[in-house]
Design a protein around this motif. Sequence first.
Motif, PDB file in Angstrom:
ATOM      1  N   UNK A 147     -33.776  27.270  23.362  1.00  0.00           N
ATOM      2  CA  UNK A 147     -32.823  27.425  24.267  1.00  0.00           C
ATOM      3  C   UNK A 147     -31.389  26.862  23.840  1.00  0.00           C
ATOM      4  N   UNK A 148     -31.620  25.680  23.248  1.00  0.00           N
ATOM      5  CA  UNK A 148     -30.252  24.952  22.718  1.00  0.00           C
ATOM      6  C   UNK A 148     -29.840  25.714  21.521  1.00  0.00           C
ATOM      7  N   UNK A 149     -30.847  26.229  20.775  1.00  0.00           N
ATOM      8  CA  UNK A 149     -30.389  26.843  19.479  1.00  0.00           C
ATOM      9  C   UNK A 149     -29.644  28.291  19.973  1.00  0.00           C
ATOM     10  N   UNK A 150     -30.260  29.062  20.781  1.00  0.00           N
ATOM     11  CA  UNK A 150     -29.345  30.264  20.979  1.00  0.00           C
ATOM     12  C   UNK A 150     -28.161  29.923  21.827  1.00  0.00           C
ATOM     13  N   UNK A 151     -28.055  28.994  22.685  1.00  0.00           N
ATOM     14  CA  UNK A 151     -26.901  28.851  23.045  1.00  0.00           C
ATOM     15  C   UNK A 151     -25.775  28.261  22.339  1.00  0.00           C
ATOM     16  N   UNK A 152     -26.328  27.671  21.278  1.00  0.00           N
ATOM     17  CA  UNK A 152     -25.549  27.121  20.410  1.00  0.00           C
ATOM     18  C   UNK A 152     -24.779  28.176  19.411  1.00  0.00           C
ATOM     19  N   UNK A 153     -25.811  29.070  19.216  1.00  0.00           N
ATOM     20  CA  UNK A 153     -25.208  30.366  18.373  1.00  0.00           C
ATOM     21  C   UNK A 153     -24.320  31.271  19.074  1.00  0.00           C
ATOM     22  N   UNK A 154     -24.552  31.102  20.569  1.00  0.00           N
ATOM     23  CA  UNK A 154     -23.811  32.034  21.049  1.00  0.00           C
ATOM     24  C   UNK A 154     -22.313  31.546  21.424  1.00  0.00           C
ATOM     25  N   UNK A 155     -22.264  30.426  21.765  1.00  0.00           N
ATOM     26  CA  UNK A 155     -21.027  29.838  21.932  1.00  0.00           C
ATOM     27  C   UNK A 155     -20.259  29.123  20.742  1.00  0.00           C
ATOM     28  N   UNK A 156     -21.216  29.170  19.853  1.00  0.00           N
ATOM     29  CA  UNK A 156     -20.745  28.454  18.394  1.00  0.00           C
ATOM     30  C   UNK A 156     -20.319  27.251  18.445  1.00  0.00           C
ATOM     31  N   UNK A 157     -21.169  26.361  19.086  1.00  0.00           N
ATOM     32  CA  UNK A 157     -20.848  24.859  19.403  1.00  0.00           C
ATOM     33  C   UNK A 157     -22.180  24.293  19.271  1.00  0.00           C
ATOM     34  N   UNK A 158     -22.049  23.064  19.549  1.00  0.00           N
ATOM     35  CA  UNK A 158     -23.291  21.992  19.615  1.00  0.00           C
ATOM     36  C   UNK A 158     -23.648  22.318  21.302  1.00  0.00           C
ATOM     37  N   UNK A 159     -25.041  22.188  21.282  1.00  0.00           N
ATOM     38  CA  UNK A 159     -25.802  22.264  22.430  1.00  0.00           C
ATOM     39  C   UNK A 159     -26.800  21.000  22.585  1.00  0.00           C
ATOM     40  N   UNK A 160     -26.423  20.128  23.653  1.00  0.00           N
ATOM     41  CA  UNK A 160     -27.337  18.930  23.920  1.00  0.00           C
ATOM     42  C   UNK A 160     -28.119  19.000  25.389  1.00  0.00           C
ATOM     43  N   UNK A 161     -29.311  19.289  25.221  1.00  0.00           N
ATOM     44  CA  UNK A 161     -30.093  19.334  26.381  1.00  0.00           C
ATOM     45  C   UNK A 161     -30.806  17.873  26.580  1.00  0.00           C
ATOM     46  N   UNK A 162     -30.276  17.143  27.562  1.00  0.00           N
ATOM     47  CA  UNK A 162     -30.962  15.763  27.849  1.00  0.00           C
ATOM     48  C   UNK A 162     -32.141  16.007  28.714  1.00  0.00           C
ATOM     49  N   UNK A 163     -32.948  14.933  28.550  1.00  0.00           N
ATOM     50  CA  UNK A 163     -34.365  14.757  29.249  1.00  0.00           C
ATOM     51  C   UNK A 163     -35.090  13.573  28.631  1.00  0.00           C
ATOM     52  N   UNK A 164     -36.172  13.483  28.792  1.00  0.00           N
ATOM     53  CA  UNK A 164     -37.145  12.590  28.297  1.00  0.00           C
ATOM     54  C   UNK A 164     -36.936  12.476  26.794  1.00  0.00           C
ATOM     55  N   UNK A 165     -36.970  13.716  26.302  1.00  0.00           N
ATOM     56  CA  UNK A 165     -36.713  14.113  25.194  1.00  0.00           C
ATOM     57  C   UNK A 165     -35.495  15.025  25.026  1.00  0.00           C
ATOM     58  N   UNK A 166     -34.465  14.473  24.236  1.00  0.00           N
ATOM     59  CA  UNK A 166     -33.115  15.212  24.302  1.00  0.00           C
ATOM     60  C   UNK A 166     -33.377  16.205  22.806  1.00  0.00           C
ATOM     61  N   UNK A 167     -32.450  17.388  23.237  1.00  0.00           N
ATOM     62  CA  UNK A 167     -32.674  18.508  22.007  1.00  0.00           C
ATOM     63  C   UNK A 167     -31.043  18.595  21.692  1.00  0.00           C
ATOM     64  N   UNK A 168     -31.002  18.660  20.674  1.00  0.00           N
ATOM     65  CA  UNK A 168     -29.660  18.980  20.120  1.00  0.00           C
ATOM     66  C   UNK A 168     -29.562  20.222  19.090  1.00  0.00           C
ATOM     67  N   UNK A 169     -28.676  20.857  19.313  1.00  0.00           N
ATOM     68  CA  UNK A 169     -28.509  22.278  18.095  1.00  0.00           C
ATOM     69  C   UNK A 169     -27.169  22.420  17.673  1.00  0.00           C
TER      70      UNK A 169
END
Length: 519
Positions: free
Chosen positions: A400-422
């Motif tokens: 999810x974070x990877x595909x949104x980052x590609x679409x918006x051409x920016x960093x995407x950070x999904x926070x939670x118990x584990x954070x995902x950054x792409x």
Amino acid sequence: MPNKPDLDLSLYLVTDATSEILGDNDVCQVVEKACKGGVTIVQYRDKHADTGVLIKTASELHTVTQKYNVPLLINDRLDVCLAVGAEGVHIGQDDTPLEAARRILPPNAIIGVTASSVQEAEAAIQGGADYLGIGTMFATPTKKDTKSIIGTRGTQEILARCMTGTKHSVGCVAIGSINAANVQRVIHQSTADENRLSGVAVVSAIIAAADPQEAASELLQRIRSTAEKFYISTRPGVHPASGEVIFQQTPGIIEKHVSSSILSHNMTNTVVQNFAANVCLATGASPIMSLNGAEAPDLARLGGGLVINMGTATADTMSAYQAGVKAYNAAGNPVLLDPVGGGATSVRREAIRTLLRTGFYDVIKGNEGEIGAVMGASTVQQRGVDSGPSSSNAQQKAEMVKSLARRERCLVLMTGVTDYLSDGRRTVAISNGSKWLGKITGSGCALGSVVVSYLALHRADKFVAAIAGILHYELAAERAEQNPSCRGPGSFIPAFIDELYLLGQDIKSQDVRKLARLE
Ligand code: 3NM
Ligand code: MG
């Protein structure tokens, strides 16, 4: 005249004869000024004049453009093109069909075709169009009968299929409300991998300008410097850091941040303002909590970053957010969008759409539901702004974070118990933090405030900067939880503020490699 393969579409001027845009000016004089300013191609477009006038004006325009070695194309009218020996035509979907135009015009004529969809683009490329005019980018008062507004996302879809970066490619220009203020982010956000716009086409940004030469020269300069100002995560020419290199760089970046007093400008809701400001101060940043859009341009020039925390999306705050992102985009300083409660109500969903249309965000940060709302794919109805139960596994979240980052051409950070950054290329899962972060209000918002000041400080690689900010925040949270003074969420807060400060002081003696749980 340049040969067709040399077609330079960087700055494409389309004329307009209406008084609202041209005023009392003479179109030939305006075009001459624009040529002096650096437009690389001109299209003569007049939907109303009689044929005799069209031919007379086109001929005069051709004398001007030839002087500057700029090709002149005629909108729609093959007869006018032939009559004056212009370099080619531009045809819309309702004009003379491409293959007929090819048969009628000389073999070296340039033929450009308007495309608003992947299907139209593919057909035009198959038919041998020399370039595509992609539109309409944004709604424009200049052309009232536009059929589809496709934005940067629609343009990106077309570019992804048109291989503009390959040698079989065809050049593409976008059109519709493009001007000096938005041209760079429009080019950046329309890009699909290696496939980017060859340039942009404008009418009013040059024709209606007080000084068309100055306007053209400014636009061209911005178009050519887009990559330096707008980039996904790594500054052009900087090799993207990975793995070990990131660990090596983190302590140095944190140490620099601690003594930076870098500005963290927050447009955020009243609930979290105090906490976020204290967090910023403890990490070495200088917070300002201002929701006044009128002062955003001044603040944007101070070299810091802006958090837009969509906590309360009213008409007033929305206009402040929009002024904020425009000001920071113009100044080239980072913006983080926190679409708080993004999926909860239709007002918030609409607010996200509006904000995404308004500007470029270096980081989009949110919990799973919020990121889903930004993707427009949220099937989960959120209750409040807190993170609900997760519906996807680690792999899905990373995707999810990877595909949104590609679409918006920016960093995407999904926070939670584990954070995902792409950043669309590199994706990392960070499992540091404390359970108490989920039990206090504003912990996600305050993380945004920290990430944006790290981005403002460390410009070479936004991905690395964001990791440094996240680790500063989450390692401090871990230490606070372990502190005997911390007995629950209430006593966690002061312990956490202390540890944010203390970690900054002793970061050089910490083994970040051992402490960080990165995957
Ligand atoms: N063609 P401005 S939009 C001539 O969507 C034209 O095909 C469009 O004017 C299309 O730069 C447009 O002033 C007008 O917004 C663009
Ligand atoms: Mg047309």
